[in-house]
Design an enzyme around this catalytic site. Structure first.
Site, short mmCIF file in Angstrom:
data_model
loop_
_atom_site.label_atom_id
_atom_site.label_comp_id
_atom_site.label_asym_id
_atom_site.label_seq_id
_atom_site.Cartn_x
_atom_site.Cartn_y
_atom_site.Cartn_z
N CYS A 62 -7.83 -5.76 4.64
CA CYS A 62 -8.23 -5.89 6.11
C CYS A 62 -9.75 -5.85 6.39
O CYS A 62 -10.40 -6.41 6.19
CB CYS A 62 -7.18 -5.20 6.71
SG CYS A 62 -7.27 -5.37 8.68
N LYS A 118 -7.25 1.05 0.38
CA LYS A 118 -8.07 0.79 1.39
C LYS A 118 -9.45 1.96 1.50
O LYS A 118 -9.01 2.99 1.59
CB LYS A 118 -7.35 0.61 2.75
CG LYS A 118 -8.12 0.06 3.67
CD LYS A 118 -7.19 -0.28 5.12
CE LYS A 118 -7.88 -1.12 6.03
NZ LYS A 118 -7.02 -1.23 7.27
N GLU A 136 -0.93 -6.71 5.54
CA GLU A 136 -1.07 -5.46 5.46
C GLU A 136 0.15 -4.64 5.99
O GLU A 136 0.64 -4.91 7.11
CB GLU A 136 -2.37 -5.21 6.12
CG GLU A 136 -2.64 -3.51 5.83
CD GLU A 136 -3.96 -3.27 6.55
OE1 GLU A 136 -4.31 -1.92 6.57
OE2 GLU A 136 -4.54 -3.91 7.53
#
Length: 263
Positions: free
Chosen positions: A146, A112, A42
């Protein structure tokens, strides 16, 4: 056979040239070993430092960085997943991931949805779009980022859209060992996907990273696992099981019942 490579490394915060050089070296080595795709952590090209990025990074540099990463994929004839900040039309920032193919052409992008901790929430805004799915060498492939993988809804959304491979750039700090060792494997098992999870190593902007990148098979077993330091991890993706999974979780879903339960 599709060989997957995961880059676990320590990024230099805001040193894009050094970080892209590290991606290039990993891509060259991965391609030489026969890997079709390289998954990087990331925000690796810029380093993981949300508040410094928001204060010091110029988003006008992003098109050139994206082009440089596409050229790395093209030069080394290997598909690449990279993660960068992106500015929305409203001027907000999001954390994104992009999959480009061996020719450097974009196949898939994702922003995200679940932001972790006060620094991310101060620097970025959460996205709302679900994960897309594309065909990559005959494998239905998707991405989350993540913290997203820690929510069953995010991985299930990819699975019900047909994903067989889920690629996860991550920036996981020390002290959260159960995420790659337990939770990631459970997500793979309950959704019948191969799940690749690539983390940073070392320290960036005061954050100590766990390392511990993993690739989990659809039965929850580990195909590959990294230690704490820098490493290029390889895993051969399992062949599609035409007999079907031992427990057909996806076939037995009852979404209409779940909706009746409320939130």
């Amino acid at each position: 056979m599709v060989l997957l490579a995961l880059m676990q490394a320590n990024a230099a915060v805001l040193d894009v040239d050094a970080n892209c050089a590290a991606v290039e070296a990993a891509a060259r080595k991965a391609a030489a070993a026969g890997a079709r795709l390289l998954l990087t952590p990331e925000l690796f090209p810029v380093g993981y430092a949300p508040l410094r990025l928001r204060a010091e990074f110029d988003p006008a540099a992003l098109p050139a960085i994206r082009q440089a990463l596409a050229e790395i994929a093209r030069r080394n004839s290997i598909a690449l997943v990279y993660s960068l900040p992106a500015a929305t039309p409203a001027g907000d920032w999001q954390i994104t991931a992009t999959l480009v193919d061996e020719a450097g052409e974009e196949l898939l992008s994702y922003a995200k949805v679940h932001l972790f901790g006060p620094d991310e929430r101060q620097a970025f805004v959460p996205a709302a779009a679900g994960p897309g799915v594309v065909d990559f060498h005959g494998i239905r492939t998707s991405m989350v980022i993540c913290y997203d993988v820690e929510f069953p809804e995010a991985v299930r959304a990819a699975a019900v859209r047909g994903a067989e491979l889920l690629l996860v750039p991550t920036a996981l700090a020390t002290g959260f060992d159960t995420v790659p060792q337990l939770l990631v494997r459970a997500r793979a098992l309950e959704n019948h996907v191969t799940l690749a999870y690539a983390n940073h190593s070392g320290t960036e902007d005061g954050c100590d990273f766990l390392g511990g990148s993993v690739v989990a098979a659809p039965d929850g077993s580990l195909l590959a696992a990294a230690g704490a330091g820098a490493e290029l991890l390889f895993a051969e993706l399992p062949a599609r099981d035409t007999s079907g999974p031992e427990v057909a979780y996806l076939d037995d879903l009852r979404p209409e019942v779940y909706r009746s339960w409320g939130n």
